[in-house]
Structure formats: C-alpha cells, structure tokens
Design an enzyme around this catalytic site. Structure first.
Site, PDB file in Angstrom:
ATOM      1  N   ARG A  52       0.829  -1.217   0.000  1.00  0.00           N
ATOM      2  CA  ARG A  52       0.000   0.000   0.000  1.00  0.00           C
ATOM      3  C   ARG A  52       0.864   1.269   0.000  1.00  0.00           C
ATOM      4  O   ARG A  52       0.726   2.103  -0.883  1.00  0.00           O
ATOM      5  CB  ARG A  52      -1.013  -0.034   1.145  1.00  0.00           C
ATOM      6  CG  ARG A  52      -2.113   0.958   0.918  1.00  0.00           C
ATOM      7  CD  ARG A  52      -3.303   0.922   1.862  1.00  0.00           C
ATOM      8  NE  ARG A  52      -3.521  -0.224   2.667  1.00  0.00           N
ATOM      9  CZ  ARG A  52      -3.251  -0.276   3.993  1.00  0.00           C
ATOM     10  NH1 ARG A  52      -2.728   0.772   4.598  1.00  0.00           N
ATOM     11  NH2 ARG A  52      -3.528  -1.354   4.670  1.00  0.00           N
ATOM     12  N   TYR A 104     -15.780  19.861 -15.062  1.00  0.00           N
ATOM     13  CA  TYR A 104     -16.109  18.439 -15.215  1.00  0.00           C
ATOM     14  C   TYR A 104     -17.230  18.092 -14.224  1.00  0.00           C
ATOM     15  O   TYR A 104     -17.083  18.284 -13.025  1.00  0.00           O
ATOM     16  CB  TYR A 104     -14.855  17.606 -14.936  1.00  0.00           C
ATOM     17  CG  TYR A 104     -15.108  16.119 -14.922  1.00  0.00           C
ATOM     18  CD1 TYR A 104     -15.469  15.448 -16.086  1.00  0.00           C
ATOM     19  CD2 TYR A 104     -14.992  15.387 -13.750  1.00  0.00           C
ATOM     20  CE1 TYR A 104     -15.714  14.092 -16.074  1.00  0.00           C
ATOM     21  CE2 TYR A 104     -15.225  14.031 -13.731  1.00  0.00           C
ATOM     22  CZ  TYR A 104     -15.587  13.387 -14.894  1.00  0.00           C
ATOM     23  OH  TYR A 104     -15.824  12.042 -14.876  1.00  0.00           O
ATOM     24  N   ASP A 176      -6.982  21.856 -11.529  1.00  0.00           N
ATOM     25  CA  ASP A 176      -7.169  20.664 -12.372  1.00  0.00           C
ATOM     26  C   ASP A 176      -6.589  21.004 -13.746  1.00  0.00           C
ATOM     27  O   ASP A 176      -7.153  21.801 -14.491  1.00  0.00           O
ATOM     28  CB  ASP A 176      -8.658  20.308 -12.456  1.00  0.00           C
ATOM     29  CG  ASP A 176      -8.900  19.027 -13.275  1.00  0.00           C
ATOM     30  OD1 ASP A 176      -8.043  18.674 -14.108  1.00  0.00           O
ATOM     31  OD2 ASP A 176      -9.967  18.393 -13.081  1.00  0.00           O
ATOM     32  N   LYS A 201      -6.632  10.549 -18.912  1.00  0.00           N
ATOM     33  CA  LYS A 201      -6.757  11.337 -20.129  1.00  0.00           C
ATOM     34  C   LYS A 201      -5.384  11.432 -20.818  1.00  0.00           C
ATOM     35  O   LYS A 201      -4.796  10.413 -21.102  1.00  0.00           O
ATOM     36  CB  LYS A 201      -7.365  12.696 -19.778  1.00  0.00           C
ATOM     37  CG  LYS A 201      -8.589  12.598 -18.843  1.00  0.00           C
ATOM     38  CD  LYS A 201      -9.787  11.906 -19.451  1.00  0.00           C
ATOM     39  CE  LYS A 201     -10.865  11.571 -18.433  1.00  0.00           C
ATOM     40  NZ  LYS A 201     -11.335  12.681 -17.619  1.00  0.00           N
TER      41      LYS A 201
END
Ligand SMILES: *Cc1c(COP(=O)(O)O)cnc(C)c1O
Length: 378
Positions: A52, A104, A176, A201
C-alpha cells in the site's frame, strides 16, 4: 536524469527508469504485496514493508510526474476522482471552499455531496471572472479549486491571479490541469499549491488506464495529511496501472503537440463553417480566454474543443451519429478522436443542447476535417 534536458527528451527515456537487475531499457513491473525481513527481523534494505505505501512501479512514475510538474512531491491515485477527493478530504469540518462552476460534472457532483455531509461552506462561481473570484476570496477560505481550460466550456482561469487571491484568503489553490497537460501548462510555476490530473486522459493517452495525480509545490501540513490519508485509507494506484502510465508518458510531449496542432487546425476550419454556430477553443484569437491562454500556456492550447452545431439537439445528435473517425464516447486525451454530446449525459446542468465536445487525437488532421465536413453536411 539531467534537469537541463527538455521534457520530451527525458520523457522518452522514462526519466531514466530502466531495470537495474537485468539491464532492460524499460522498467520491470513490481507486483509484490509484501517484503521479507532478515533473520534479525530487520527490514529489507529497501525499507519496503507492504505494497500500500511501498511500490517501486508507483514510485517510478511519481518521480517522472514530479519532474514534469516541477513539484516537490507527486502522489498517484487509482482515478482522477480519487485524487480530487484526496485534495478535499483534509479540509476541516465547517471549513469554506471556493470552486469554479461549469467544470467536469463529476467533480462538481462529488464536491457538493462532500461539502453538504461535512458542513463545509461551498461557494461555486465562474472563476474566469476575476471580479467574482476576488469577491469570494475577500472571506477566509481553506481551498480554491479551478479547472483550466475547463471541460466542456474551455474557459480560462488566470492561475497567477487566482493564486494571489487564494493566498490572500488563507487558502491553497488546487488546479485541475487535465485539459492543459504539463507539456502546455505549468500551474505550480505560476503559484498554484497543488496541481491535479486525471491521468486517464492525456497523461496515459491510450484510453486503457484509470488514474489520478496530485503534485505539490511545497510539503505543507495539508500535503502531509493528503499523503498519510492515501496510505492509510488506501486510495493507491496498482503497479500495473503505474507501469502502463509510465509507458504512456514516454510519448506525452509528442502526442500533446500533435493533438493540439490538430485541434487548432480543426477549430480554425470550423470557425467559419456553415454548419457551426460557434467554436469554443482558447487557441482562437477571438476566444474570451485567448489572452490568458496565450500568457500561461506554451506550445499549444490543448486537444479539447467544443462546437455548437447550427440548430438544436436533434441536429447535434445527427452530426455525432454521422461521424466515422470520431468515436462516440466519453473521456478525452487519447490518441483516437472522440465526440460527446454532453447534454445527453448532464441535461440538468444548463449545457447547450447543440454542444458537441471533441477530444482531438493524433490522426492525420485532413482525415479528421473530411470526417467533420461530411458529418456537418458540407
Ligand atoms: C475525467 C476528468 C476527471 C475525473 O477523472 P477520472 O480519472 O475519470 O476519475 C476530472 N477532471 C477532469 C477535467 C476530467 O476530464
């Protein structure tokens, strides 16, 4: 690798991440979930304990992303939304956040629910309107979140100015940069505190990895909380995704340059097209955000653009239905071009019914233009 080399150069070399054990010129995938101690129960020399928090494939892609963003540190997440959630979860209950509207839709939806649950005051505004942002930042806040260029409106926020306003309110500025990409836009260098990406993306670029990224300018207490929460709450990227993402990043500069150039050519072609009412693209000199974009983006304006088809919803859907090369699918930033009728997906958010969002890929632009022309009936 040498920091003086240009991004396209060290990206092609994956930042020097080869496989030391075999001499392989590409890194190995490190899948182990746990790491052996020696007979005295001391940790392995790597310091690794458990997957992790400790994974070499994840660390390799984070190192390349940090260099790309000029960041003090980068963390990857299993999706863009997991990265956004991590950027908000440190905000104390009863806090105050300022968030750009018309971004978004998945981001707006999650932030609204999160703030309501945690008793956080949420101010949503058009952050491309400097006066509106200045007004909101007159009151103390914890975090200001903007998306530039925005999806699907392609609005531009002046990052340097937003950073000054956010800092005046005692807030961190989170940007962003998914549509901007680190090749064209460097928010940390303009004063942003944290830059976020949906790695799904352009960063990965091949529509086959879900991932998210946060990169920080400085190791602030908020960042320390984000890092600890990722390890403890477990929003980690898997090694295979990290390896694929690093593979995708090797061609990032090339892909972004080609896709942006294609988008610019398409935007200019469609601007005077009889079948098109308007083109939303910051690379067009007449676009509202063009002056800001020209100042804070280098080498292009991105692969995302929206068009308003002449007519209404039926006309836009007819054009989308006739396209052959632009695949009818959501998402953006892949090597293949996509078209999306956003109103079908988010009819309640006030989007024009005749808006088609285009994610322009790296195909030959003359083929893309011919496809658009036949679909628009020219
Ligand atoms: C896709 C997207 C996100 C969400 O990322 P996921 O990887 O789908 O979770 C956030 N912001 C923007 C601008 C996006 O395009």
């Amino acid at each position: 690798m040498d920091k003086d080399l240009k991004p396209a150069t060290w990206l092609a070399h994956a930042g020097g991440a080869g496989d030391d054990a075999t001499g392989g010129v590409v890194p190995a995938i490190h899948m182990a979930t746990t790491f052996e101690r020696d007979a005295d129960y001391a940790l392995h020399a790597s310091g690794n304990v458990y997957l992790r928090p400790h994974n070499k494939s994840v660390a390799q892609v984070e190192k390349v992303l940090a260099q790309l963003e000029g960041a003090a540190e980068t963390l990857v997440f299993p999706s863009g939304m997991a990265a956004i959630a991590a950027a908000f979860r440190w905000v104390p209950n009863g806090g105050r956040v300022i968030v750009q509207n018309g971004i978004y839709w998945g981001t707006s939806k999650w932030i609204r629910a999160f703030c309501a649950r945690r008793d956080i005051t949420l101010v949503e505004l058009d952050a491309s309107d400097a006066a509106a942002l200045r007004g909101a930042c007159a009151t103390a806040a914890d975090l200001v979140f903007v998306e530039t260029p925005s999806n699907p409106w392609l609005k531009l926020v002046d990052i340097a100015q937003a950073a000054t306003l956010a800092h005046g309110a005692g807030a961190l500025l989170v940007v962003d940069n998914t549509a901007g990409t680190p090749i064209l836009s460097q928010p940390l260098g303009l004063g942003a505190d944290i830059v976020m990406h949906s790695a799904t993306k352009s960063l990965n670029g091949h529509s086959d990895v879900l991932g998210g990224v946060l990169s920080t300018r400085a190791l602030t207490p908020a960042w320390e909380a984000i890092r600890e929460d990722r390890a403890d709450a477990g929003a980690v990227m898997g090694p295979f995704e990290a390896w694929l993402l690093l593979r995708g990043l090797r061609t990032l500069a090339l892909r972004v340059q080609r896709a942006s150039a294609n988008a610019q050519t398409i935007a200019e072609h469609l601007e005077d097209h009889a079948g098109v009412e308007a083109v939303l693209y910051p690379g067009l000199p007449g676009a509202p955000g063009h002056a800001i974009a020209a100042r804070q983006m280098q080498g292009g304006f991105g692969s995302l653009l929206s068009i308003l088809v002449k007519g209404g919803e039926k006309d836009a859907l007819r054009v989308a239905g006739r396209l052959k090369l632009f695949l009818r699918a959501t998402s953006l930033g892949g090597v293949e071009s996509l078209v999306e009728h956003r109103f079908t997906v988010e009819s309640h958010t006030g989007l024009p019914q005749n808006l088609l969002r285009l994610s322009v890929g790296v195909e030959d632009v003359s083929d893309l233009i011919a496809d658009l022309d036949q679909a628009l009936g020219q």
